[in-house]
Motif scaffolding. Structure first.
Motif, short mmCIF file in Angstrom:
data_model
loop_
_atom_site.label_atom_id
_atom_site.label_comp_id
_atom_site.label_asym_id
_atom_site.label_seq_id
_atom_site.Cartn_x
_atom_site.Cartn_y
_atom_site.Cartn_z
N GLY A 97 -39.74 53.30 116.09
CA GLY A 97 -40.46 52.10 116.53
C GLY A 97 -39.66 51.17 117.41
N ILE A 98 -38.42 51.53 117.70
CA ILE A 98 -37.55 50.67 118.50
C ILE A 98 -37.58 51.13 119.96
CG2 ILE A 98 -35.20 49.81 118.82
CD1 ILE A 98 -34.72 50.34 115.86
N SER A 99 -37.98 50.25 120.86
CA SER A 99 -38.03 50.62 122.27
C SER A 99 -36.65 50.52 122.89
CB SER A 99 -39.01 49.70 123.02
OG SER A 99 -38.57 48.35 122.93
N GLY A 100 -36.45 51.24 123.98
CA GLY A 100 -35.20 51.16 124.72
C GLY A 100 -34.11 52.10 124.25
N LEU A 101 -34.40 52.95 123.25
CA LEU A 101 -33.39 53.87 122.74
C LEU A 101 -33.50 55.27 123.33
CD1 LEU A 101 -33.05 53.01 118.93
CD2 LEU A 101 -31.57 52.34 120.83
N SER A 102 -34.45 55.48 124.23
CA SER A 102 -34.59 56.79 124.85
C SER A 102 -34.56 56.64 126.37
CB SER A 102 -35.89 57.48 124.41
OG SER A 102 -37.01 56.73 124.84
N GLY A 103 -34.33 57.74 127.03
CA GLY A 103 -34.32 57.73 128.49
C GLY A 103 -33.00 58.22 129.03
N ILE A 104 -33.05 58.70 130.27
CA ILE A 104 -31.89 59.27 130.96
C ILE A 104 -31.67 58.52 132.27
CG2 ILE A 104 -30.94 61.35 132.02
CD1 ILE A 104 -32.86 62.94 130.12
N THR A 105 -30.45 58.01 132.44
CA THR A 105 -30.11 57.28 133.67
C THR A 105 -28.96 58.00 134.36
OG1 THR A 105 -30.77 55.18 132.67
CG2 THR A 105 -29.40 55.08 134.65
N ILE A 106 -29.16 58.38 135.62
CA ILE A 106 -28.13 59.07 136.39
C ILE A 106 -27.46 58.04 137.30
CG2 ILE A 106 -27.60 61.01 137.89
CD1 ILE A 106 -29.01 61.90 135.36
N GLY A 107 -26.18 57.78 137.06
CA GLY A 107 -25.41 56.88 137.91
C GLY A 107 -24.59 57.66 138.92
N GLU A 108 -23.74 56.95 139.67
CA GLU A 108 -22.93 57.63 140.68
C GLU A 108 -21.90 58.56 140.06
OE1 GLU A 108 -21.14 55.33 143.69
OE2 GLU A 108 -22.99 54.31 144.28
N GLY A 109 -21.30 58.12 138.95
CA GLY A 109 -20.26 58.94 138.36
C GLY A 109 -20.50 59.33 136.92
N SER A 110 -21.61 58.87 136.35
CA SER A 110 -21.86 59.17 134.95
C SER A 110 -23.35 59.21 134.65
CB SER A 110 -21.19 58.12 134.05
OG SER A 110 -21.78 56.84 134.23
N VAL A 111 -23.66 59.77 133.50
CA VAL A 111 -25.04 59.85 133.00
C VAL A 111 -25.10 59.11 131.68
CG1 VAL A 111 -26.80 61.41 132.09
CG2 VAL A 111 -25.50 62.06 134.12
#
Length: 276
Positions: free
Chosen positions: A56-70
């Motif tokens: 029930g907690i939002s914001g704990l999932s998802g994938i973010t690809i940065g310049e040098g890290s994921v």
């Protein structure tokens, strides 16, 4: 196999979840996808009075690809690791490993955070995260801290996470290595590995980790260094010295060591082919 009675909680935010852990102490445990904890509860290996569900907690999932890290949220499912095209481009070994976890039904619900957080030596992601030199974000009553995956696992089901902390995210440096492989031997679909190996390989660089061959995942600096120098048999020799398998239903110690060597050589070969 029916778990003992427990009280179910579904907090709406991290602060509320942490407060529940503080209130109930050793009698409480968080649950993500449930595929690690629920079987233990059914077998009465985990006796809990309070279950704190993170769904029930939002914001704990998802994938973010940065310049040098994921950055990967802890509640991200294994299936999301498989289907995210940008992640497959940046860190393809994650997809390769996730495809070998259990079966599609499990992968649709099982989370990467749950896989790495509970310290089960048979889980696939902990060794892979050590190979990738990942960092875990832990949030607790005293705020947020970072723990390297290579420092996180202390013994079977014992980790550096405090009882009142929650693992919320995983950060992975994007590997410069072009060669990669995750190879796993298991008795049947859905089973833990008898042995599994994660390998990254690049110009003058290598990283090697093994799964389910000790009471923690095994990342070997010596094996990695040998492979970086092109010494395959030296790598295998160092890795076999680092593991500590125990006899169980998957076979005696000598058999597991043999399988570990076979699987590691296969992973190295595949990584070399991809790096060429």
């Amino acid at each position: 196999m029916i778990p003992a009675g427990f009280e179910y909680h579904r907090p709406a935010d991290i602060a509320s979840a942490i407060a529940l852990l503080q209130q109930h102490g050793d009698e409480a445990r968080v649950i993500a996808g449930g595929h690690s904890l629920i079987p233990m509860m059914k077998l009465r290996m985990a006796d809990l009075s309070h279950l704190v569900d993170l769904q029930g907690i939002s914001g704990l999932s998802g994938i973010t690809i940065g310049e040098g890290s994921v950055s990967i949220g802890a509640m991200t499912t294994q299936n999301a690791l498989i289907t995210d095209a940008a992640l497959a481009e940046a860190v393809p070994i994650l997809r390769e490993a996730a495809l070998q976890i259990a079966d599609p039904q499990v992968r649709y619900l099982g989370t990467v955070g749950g896989n790495v957080a509970n310290g089960d030596p048979g889980n696939d992601m902990p060794g892979l995260m050590q190979c990738l030199d990942a960092t875990y974000t832990l949030v607790g009553p005293d705020g947020e801290r970072q723990v390297a995956a290579r420092d996180f696992y202390e013994a079977a089901y014992f980790t550096a996470r405090e009882d009142e902390e929650i693992l919320t995210a995983i950060t992975i440096p994007i590997p410069a290595a072009k060669g990669y492989a995750y190879v796993k031997q298991k008795r049947k679909i859905g089973d833990y590995a008898t042995a599994a190996a994660a390998v990254l390989l690049g110009e003058g660089f290598a990283s090697v980790a093994m799964t389910n061959l000790a009471d923690t995942p095994v990342h070997s600096d010596a094996a990695s260094a040998a492979l970086a120098e092109g010494d395959v048999e030296g790598c295998v020799r160092e890795a076999l010295q680092a593991i500590d398998p125990q006899e169980d239903m998957r076979g005696p110690i000598a058999f597991k060591k043999h399988v570990a060597g076979v699987i590691l050589r296969r992973a190295i070969t595949k990584a070399q082919e991809r790096a060429a």
